[in-house]
Design a protein around this motif. Structure first.
Motif, PDB file in Angstrom:
ATOM      1  N   THR A   3       3.745   8.633   4.691  1.00  0.00           N
ATOM      2  CA  THR A   3       2.893   7.690   3.960  1.00  0.00           C
ATOM      3  C   THR A   3       2.783   6.375   4.716  1.00  0.00           C
ATOM      4  O   THR A   3       1.692   5.778   4.798  1.00  0.00           O
ATOM      5  N   LEU A   4       3.882   5.906   5.278  1.00  0.00           N
ATOM      6  CA  LEU A   4       3.851   4.681   6.079  1.00  0.00           C
ATOM      7  C   LEU A   4       2.925   4.849   7.273  1.00  0.00           C
ATOM      8  O   LEU A   4       2.088   3.974   7.555  1.00  0.00           O
ATOM      9  N   ARG A   5       3.058   5.955   7.975  1.00  0.00           N
ATOM     10  CA  ARG A   5       2.201   6.193   9.140  1.00  0.00           C
ATOM     11  C   ARG A   5       0.734   6.311   8.708  1.00  0.00           C
ATOM     12  O   ARG A   5      -0.167   5.840   9.393  1.00  0.00           O
ATOM     13  N   GLU A   6       0.484   6.933   7.569  1.00  0.00           N
ATOM     14  CA  GLU A   6      -0.870   7.075   7.048  1.00  0.00           C
ATOM     15  C   GLU A   6      -1.519   5.711   6.806  1.00  0.00           C
ATOM     16  O   GLU A   6      -2.682   5.480   7.170  1.00  0.00           O
ATOM     17  N   VAL A   7      -0.773   4.797   6.188  1.00  0.00           N
ATOM     18  CA  VAL A   7      -1.309   3.462   5.896  1.00  0.00           C
ATOM     19  C   VAL A   7      -1.594   2.699   7.187  1.00  0.00           C
ATOM     20  O   VAL A   7      -2.645   2.075   7.335  1.00  0.00           O
ATOM     21  N   ILE A   8      -0.667   2.748   8.129  1.00  0.00           N
ATOM     22  CA  ILE A   8      -0.865   2.039   9.395  1.00  0.00           C
ATOM     23  C   ILE A   8      -2.042   2.628  10.165  1.00  0.00           C
ATOM     24  O   ILE A   8      -2.847   1.895  10.750  1.00  0.00           O
ATOM     25  N   ALA A  23       0.835  -1.208   0.000  1.00  0.00           N
ATOM     26  CA  ALA A  23       0.000   0.000   0.000  1.00  0.00           C
ATOM     27  C   ALA A  23       0.866   1.255   0.000  1.00  0.00           C
ATOM     28  O   ALA A  23       0.566   2.234  -0.700  1.00  0.00           O
ATOM     29  N   VAL A  24       1.949   1.241   0.774  1.00  0.00           N
ATOM     30  CA  VAL A  24       2.853   2.389   0.817  1.00  0.00           C
ATOM     31  C   VAL A  24       3.474   2.627  -0.555  1.00  0.00           C
ATOM     32  O   VAL A  24       3.470   3.760  -1.064  1.00  0.00           O
ATOM     33  N   VAL A  25       3.990   1.577  -1.173  1.00  0.00           N
ATOM     34  CA  VAL A  25       4.612   1.719  -2.491  1.00  0.00           C
ATOM     35  C   VAL A  25       3.594   2.188  -3.523  1.00  0.00           C
ATOM     36  O   VAL A  25       3.887   3.060  -4.357  1.00  0.00           O
ATOM     37  N   SER A  26       2.388   1.645  -3.480  1.00  0.00           N
ATOM     38  CA  SER A  26       1.351   2.034  -4.443  1.00  0.00           C
ATOM     39  C   SER A  26       0.981   3.508  -4.293  1.00  0.00           C
ATOM     40  O   SER A  26       0.822   4.222  -5.293  1.00  0.00           O
ATOM     41  N   LEU A  27       0.820   3.967  -3.052  1.00  0.00           N
ATOM     42  CA  LEU A  27       0.495   5.378  -2.824  1.00  0.00           C
ATOM     43  C   LEU A  27       1.611   6.285  -3.316  1.00  0.00           C
ATOM     44  O   LEU A  27       1.356   7.295  -3.998  1.00  0.00           O
ATOM     45  N   LEU A  28       2.850   5.947  -2.980  1.00  0.00           N
ATOM     46  CA  LEU A  28       3.974   6.759  -3.425  1.00  0.00           C
ATOM     47  C   LEU A  28       4.056   6.794  -4.941  1.00  0.00           C
ATOM     48  O   LEU A  28       4.307   7.846  -5.547  1.00  0.00           O
ATOM     49  N   ASP A  29       3.826   5.636  -5.570  1.00  0.00           N
ATOM     50  CA  ASP A  29       3.899   5.551  -7.024  1.00  0.00           C
ATOM     51  C   ASP A  29       2.777   6.347  -7.685  1.00  0.00           C
ATOM     52  O   ASP A  29       3.006   7.081  -8.651  1.00  0.00           O
ATOM     53  N   GLU A  30       1.557   6.214  -7.160  1.00  0.00           N
ATOM     54  CA  GLU A  30       0.424   6.955  -7.723  1.00  0.00           C
ATOM     55  C   GLU A  30       0.642   8.461  -7.623  1.00  0.00           C
ATOM     56  O   GLU A  30       0.298   9.217  -8.538  1.00  0.00           O
ATOM     57  N   ARG A  31       1.220   8.889  -6.509  1.00  0.00           N
ATOM     58  CA  ARG A  31       1.406  10.323  -6.313  1.00  0.00           C
ATOM     59  C   ARG A  31       2.505  10.892  -7.190  1.00  0.00           C
ATOM     60  O   ARG A  31       2.541  12.096  -7.431  1.00  0.00           O
ATOM     61  N   THR A  32       3.411  10.037  -7.689  1.00  0.00           N
ATOM     62  CA  THR A  32       4.395  10.533  -8.649  1.00  0.00           C
ATOM     63  C   THR A  32       3.747  10.810 -10.006  1.00  0.00           C
ATOM     64  O   THR A  32       4.298  11.544 -10.815  1.00  0.00           O
ATOM     65  N   LYS A  33       2.579  10.218 -10.227  1.00  0.00           N
ATOM     66  CA  LYS A  33       1.889  10.375 -11.517  1.00  0.00           C
ATOM     67  C   LYS A  33       0.694  11.315 -11.426  1.00  0.00           C
ATOM     68  O   LYS A  33       0.031  11.584 -12.423  1.00  0.00           O
ATOM     69  N   SER A  34       0.395  11.806 -10.213  1.00  0.00           N
ATOM     70  CA  SER A  34      -0.760  12.670 -10.019  1.00  0.00           C
ATOM     71  C   SER A  34      -0.502  14.051 -10.610  1.00  0.00           C
ATOM     72  O   SER A  34       0.597  14.588 -10.535  1.00  0.00           O
ATOM     73  N   ARG A  35      -1.549  14.645 -11.195  1.00  0.00           N
ATOM     74  CA  ARG A  35      -1.435  15.984 -11.758  1.00  0.00           C
ATOM     75  C   ARG A  35      -1.829  17.057 -10.742  1.00  0.00           C
ATOM     76  O   ARG A  35      -1.731  18.250 -11.039  1.00  0.00           O
TER      77      ARG A  35
END
Length: 243
Positions: free
Chosen positions: A93-98, A58-70
């Protein structure tokens, strides 16, 4: 479980991670635990993950999605001005997911914990490496602590402590890490090949040599056997204990 290592050399940064996850001895799977982001000429960041797989994915997915966000309000690893800010972003982001698990009423918060290693370089700053805890705080590697381990750290640590040298080449560092990983695999069934690696050269600002070492790789098998033989020879060469 997991075993991951991030190491700082005079020449650059070295990363290696195993790929084994297990939910019991009869439920073993292979998942990549290394993620790299690149904006060639500007930045390269590598993330190693240990802990609950759902949390780390989930952390990796959020970080990855936000690199592509406009949307400019979305923080992005490809936009932060420094490695320190990148570490803060990953930690948040890690704390957010937990916290989402906790707010959803999930039981046993400790089951959703994860620990991360983030390393890389952003143009205008030096290469840096951070160990990020599930609480969202982090520490930075330096001369006194030049490498970080997460997961099953104790079995592979002695060889790193004894043989690490900041002046070593990438080739020697790979040899050292494979000995460390082999020692861990032999002592703990929850860590296993294949092993992913990434070698980042200082100031290159592009992804360096990277790949995957399989368990039956000829070089890895040579290292494993050679290290075992060398240990036996070293033991035999020591003076006997006299009763």
């Amino acid at each position: 479980m997991t075993y991951c290592v991030g190491m700082m050399l005079d020449a650059g940064l070295v990363f290696m991670s195993d790929t084994r996850t297990n939910a019991g001895l009869d439920n073993i799977s292979t998942f990549k635990k290394m993620t790299t982001w690149e904006h060639k000429g500007d930045r390269v960041l590598t993330l190693l993950s240990s802990g609950n797989l759902a949390t780390t994915q989930a952390v990796v997915s959020l970080l990855d999605e936000r690199t592509k966000s406009r949307e400019e309000r979305e923080p992005s690893l490809l936009a932060v001005p420094s490695m320190f800010q990148a570490a803060r972003l990953v930690a948040d982001t890690l704390r957010e997911v937990i916290d989402e698990h906790r707010e959803a009423g999930q039981q046993a918060d400790s089951a959703f914990q994860a620990t991360l290693i983030l390393g890389g370089q952003i143009a205008g700053g030096p290469p840096r490496m951070f160990l990020i805890y599930p609480e969202g705080n982090f520490i930075e590697a330096g001369r006194d602590t030049p490498f970080f381990q997460v997961g099953e750290t104790k079995y592979g640590r002695p060889i790193l402590v004894r043989a690490y040298d900041p002046k070593m080449s990438f080739e020697t560092a790979m040899k050292l890490l494979l000995v460390s990983f082999d020692s861990t695999v032999k002592a703990n069934l929850s860590v296993g090949a294949p092993f992913d690696f990434h070698l980042y050269e200082n100031d290159s600002l592009c992804i360096g040599p990277n790949g995957r070492v399989e368990g039956d790789d000829a070089y890895f098998q040579t290292i494993a056997k050679g290290w075992g033989d060398a240990l036996k020879e070293a033991l035999d060469s020591l003076p006997d204990f006299h009763l």
